[in-house]
Design an enzyme around this catalytic site. Structure first.
Site, PDB file in Angstrom:
ATOM      1  N   ASP A  36      53.411  37.419   1.942  1.00  0.00           N
ATOM      2  CA  ASP A  36      52.584  37.910   3.033  1.00  0.00           C
ATOM      3  C   ASP A  36      53.493  38.184   4.220  1.00  0.00           C
ATOM      4  OD1 ASP A  36      50.445  38.036   5.197  1.00  0.00           O
ATOM      5  OD2 ASP A  36      49.211  37.482   3.487  1.00  0.00           O
ATOM      6  N   ASP A  62      57.007  42.306   3.961  1.00  0.00           N
ATOM      7  CA  ASP A  62      56.335  43.430   4.609  1.00  0.00           C
ATOM      8  C   ASP A  62      56.246  44.515   3.550  1.00  0.00           C
ATOM      9  OD1 ASP A  62      55.587  45.719   5.945  1.00  0.00           O
ATOM     10  OD2 ASP A  62      57.018  45.504   7.582  1.00  0.00           O
ATOM     11  N   VAL A  63      55.043  44.778   3.041  1.00  0.00           N
ATOM     12  CA  VAL A  63      54.890  45.676   1.897  1.00  0.00           C
ATOM     13  C   VAL A  63      55.253  47.117   2.216  1.00  0.00           C
ATOM     14  CG1 VAL A  63      53.187  44.237   0.715  1.00  0.00           C
ATOM     15  CG2 VAL A  63      52.413  45.972   2.379  1.00  0.00           C
ATOM     16  N   ASN A  89      47.966  43.615  -3.672  1.00  0.00           N
ATOM     17  CA  ASN A  89      46.691  43.286  -3.035  1.00  0.00           C
ATOM     18  C   ASN A  89      46.638  43.598  -1.543  1.00  0.00           C
ATOM     19  OD1 ASN A  89      44.092  41.601  -2.620  1.00  0.00           O
ATOM     20  ND2 ASN A  89      45.583  40.551  -1.349  1.00  0.00           N
ATOM     21  N   TYR A 153      40.315  54.746   4.558  1.00  0.00           N
ATOM     22  CA  TYR A 153      40.245  53.750   3.490  1.00  0.00           C
ATOM     23  C   TYR A 153      39.857  54.414   2.173  1.00  0.00           C
ATOM     24  CZ  TYR A 153      39.280  49.146   1.423  1.00  0.00           C
ATOM     25  OH  TYR A 153      39.302  48.010   0.645  1.00  0.00           O
ATOM     26  N   LYS A 157      42.385  54.294  -1.087  1.00  0.00           N
ATOM     27  CA  LYS A 157      41.980  53.601  -2.316  1.00  0.00           C
ATOM     28  C   LYS A 157      41.752  54.563  -3.475  1.00  0.00           C
ATOM     29  CE  LYS A 157      42.182  49.384  -0.771  1.00  0.00           C
ATOM     30  NZ  LYS A 157      43.193  48.441  -1.310  1.00  0.00           N
ATOM     31  N   THR A 190      35.495  38.451   3.157  1.00  0.00           N
ATOM     32  CA  THR A 190      36.888  38.113   3.422  1.00  0.00           C
ATOM     33  C   THR A 190      37.243  38.476   4.857  1.00  0.00           C
ATOM     34  OG1 THR A 190      37.744  40.290   2.790  1.00  0.00           O
ATOM     35  CG2 THR A 190      37.503  38.648   1.021  1.00  0.00           C
TER      36      THR A 190
END
Length: 256
Positions: A36, A62-63, A89, A153, A157, A190
């Site tokens: 994360d 850091d993705v 994720n 978004y 996705k 979440t």
């Protein structure tokens, strides 16, 4: 579900679905690399797993950082000798209509939700192709259907959904033994959802939440642990004949 002694890397693992997935993988016997950008959250999850008797370690990631991906995956292989599971994720969401979205916001959402999946998948293939593995990309029902208040978004996705199928075919053609699948959660209780709602006015947030719940045949949002079970299944050997698949977990939202 058997992930015994498999080394698994989970991104965005400090909260929500990522945290629940780490716990699910650990319960299935995996060695879990919790990653994360939030070091405090990631370390908390890793320490809780260790305290419960599981094998886990935290690695900051850091993705969006290509070089960091290479370093983390290389460190995993150096430490454990292998990487067999990757769960892409990490993600963000911004609730707003197309007229209110900015180019900066659009790019940020697509960089974290889509570009990062590309970076992680490519890096995982580099080390998995010699002995096989499983990659699970977390898309969304918003990668299948549209929402008037989620343009960036939706785009990000939807890209993950199609990208997953492309890579699954590539790995099969190359006979790498790497399965690549996507999970499409519906609305989940979440921090991602609550954080997106918090940026709206109280009345707009209430209206959005009411509209969403009214559209779910099961009448509620999912719990993160429910989604994690599907992710762990795809990661495990129990899904050995699944690649290029999309697992929809949405309480019936897209069935109408």
């Amino acid at each position: 579900m058997d992930c015994n002694d498999k080394v698994a890397l989970v991104t965005g693992a400090g909260v929500g679905i990522g945290e629940a997935t780490c716990k699910g993988l650990a319960a299935a016997g995996a060695i879990v690399v919790v990653s994360d950008i939030d070091e405090a959250a990631g370390n908390r999850v890793a320490n809780e797993l260790i305290a419960a008797g599981h094998q886990a370690v935290f690695m900051r990631l850091d993705v969006c950082d290509e070089s960091r991906w290479h370093r983390v995956v290389s460190d995993i292989v150096a430490r454990f000798g292998r990487l067999q599971i990757l769960i892409n994720n990490a993600g963000i969401a911004n609730i707003c209509g197309i007229e209110d979205e900015t180019l900066e916001g659009w790019r940020k959402t697509n960089t974290i939700n889509n570009d990062a999946v590309f970076l992680g998948t490519r890096e995982a293939i580099r080390v998995m192709k010699a002995s096989g593995g499983s990659i699970v990309n977390i898309s969304s029902i918003e990668g299948i259907v549209g929402d008037p208040m989620l343009p960036a978004y939706n785009a990000s996705k939807g890209a993950v959904r199609a990208f997953t199928k492309s890579v699954a075919l590539y790995c099969a053609d190359k006979d790498y033994g790497i399965r690549v699948n996507s999970v499409h959660p519906g609305y989940v209780a979440t921090p991602l959802v609550s954080g997106a709602l918090s940026r709206l006015s109280t009345s707009d947030a209430e209206a959005f939440a009411q509209r969403v719940v009214a559209s779910i045949p099961m009448g509620r949002m999912a719990e993160a642990a429910e989604i994690a079970k599907g992710i762990v299944f795809l990661a495990s050997d129990d899904a050995s004949y699944m690649t290029g698949s999309e697992l929809i977990m949405d309480g019936g939202y897209t069935a109408r």
